[in-house]
Enzyme design. Structure first.
Site, PDB file in Angstrom:
ATOM      1  N   GLU A  49      -4.107  -4.370   7.988  1.00 40.26           N
ATOM      2  CA  GLU A  49      -3.466  -3.062   7.821  1.00 40.26           C
ATOM      3  C   GLU A  49      -4.160  -2.074   8.750  1.00 40.26           C
ATOM      4  O   GLU A  49      -5.331  -2.238   9.092  1.00 40.26           O
ATOM      5  CB  GLU A  49      -3.539  -2.608   6.361  1.00 40.26           C
ATOM      6  CG  GLU A  49      -2.589  -1.477   6.021  1.00 40.26           C
ATOM      7  CD  GLU A  49      -1.158  -1.789   6.406  1.00 40.26           C
ATOM      8  OE1 GLU A  49      -0.758  -1.371   7.526  1.00 40.26           O
ATOM      9  OE2 GLU A  49      -0.455  -2.442   5.626  1.00 40.26           O
TER      10      GLU A  49
ATOM     11  N   CYS B 295       3.121  -4.713   4.802  1.00 41.30           N
ATOM     12  CA  CYS B 295       2.316  -5.830   5.283  1.00 41.30           C
ATOM     13  C   CYS B 295       3.030  -6.391   6.492  1.00 41.30           C
ATOM     14  O   CYS B 295       4.049  -7.071   6.364  1.00 41.30           O
ATOM     15  CB  CYS B 295       2.159  -6.893   4.203  1.00 41.30           C
ATOM     16  SG  CYS B 295       1.243  -8.364   4.741  1.00 41.30           S
TER      17      CYS B 295
END
Length: 255
Positions: free
Chosen positions: A111, A2
């Protein structure tokens, strides 16, 4: 992993979700990146007898954990994520995992689907039902050689569930509200006691929205970076024609 996330909820919404009545005002942040300040929630001092509020406190930390034993931060890697499967054993995270577990308020994260060695299509990944979520985090206070101290932190990650795995193999761990107190309780709950919380979000919890490559640049901090696009209709434009946003000073300082 992340590497970018957002916190766009109001301070009142964060207060209500995490029971932080002394939370100061802050602007919405759409493109939070490593080394920037992030909001963390930790266990605080016990409240007065008779209070029904949990003992929690909030603080700003640098996103990128620095262990206390580091001598030269310039040569040390940026630890903005910690693999939950090994955090209890790794020297960089072991102490924080035992003594300084935290919650990181978020609205969702970004992402990228890999395209060979390059970043491919970006996705804005948010709760399907909306609202705030809490990432599992770790905090460490680093004492610099000059004597000043800096609070730093990392997001714990785990294997991605089937909703995210086609984009990336890792995802941040989400701690649900009913587990906040247990996760934050480092006085009585050892890492092995909260190991069951270190799991992927349940299937269907997140939705992945394809967005433009505006999110790739930290200087782009407006809500338009979360707008849905049709990847099939996106054509490469000359760099000079791509949309540019001026840097937003609020992005670099939460309060």
């Amino acid at each position: 992993m992340c590497g970018r996330f957002a916190l766009t909820s109001s301070p009142k919404e964060v207060d209500e979700a995490f029971s932080l009545p002394e939370l100061e005002a802050f602007p919405p942040r759409y493109n939070i990146a490593p080394t920037q300040p992030i909001l963390m929630v930790m266990a605080g001092e016990p409240r007065q007898p008779g209070s029904n509020l949990p003992d929690r406190t909030s603080l700003l930390v640098r996103w990128g954990l620095i262990p206390t034993w580091v001598k030269d931060t310039r040569s040390f890697p940026l630890l903005f994520n910690a693999r939950s499967e090994s955090a209890s054993e790794k020297a960089s995270f072991r102490t924080a995992m035992r003594h300084r577990r935290a919650l990181i308020p978020a609205s969702g994260f970004y992402e990228w689907r890999q395209d060979g060695k390059k970043k491919g299509q970006p996705f804005w990944i948010r709760p399907r039902d909306g609202g705030l979520i809490a990432f599992a985090g770790l905090m460490e206070t680093y004492a610099e050689p000059g004597g000043s101290e800096m609070d730093t932190g990392a997001i714990l990650t785990t294997q991605a569930n089937s909703d995210i795995a086609h984009i990336h193999e890792r995802m941040p761990i989400v701690i649900h509200a009913q587990d906040f107190s247990r996760w934050l309780d480092c006085r009585f709950q050892e890492p092995r006691d909260v190991a069951d919380l270190l799991r992927p979000a349940e299937q269907g919890f997140f939705e992945a929205i394809p967005v433009s490559d505006l999110v790739n640049k930290v200087a782009n901090t407006g809500p338009e970076i979360q707008d849905r696009i049709d990847p099939a209709l996106v054509q490469e434009q000359p760099r000079s024609e791509k949309k540019k946003n001026p840097p937003n000073d609020d992005q670099m300082s939460l309060f």
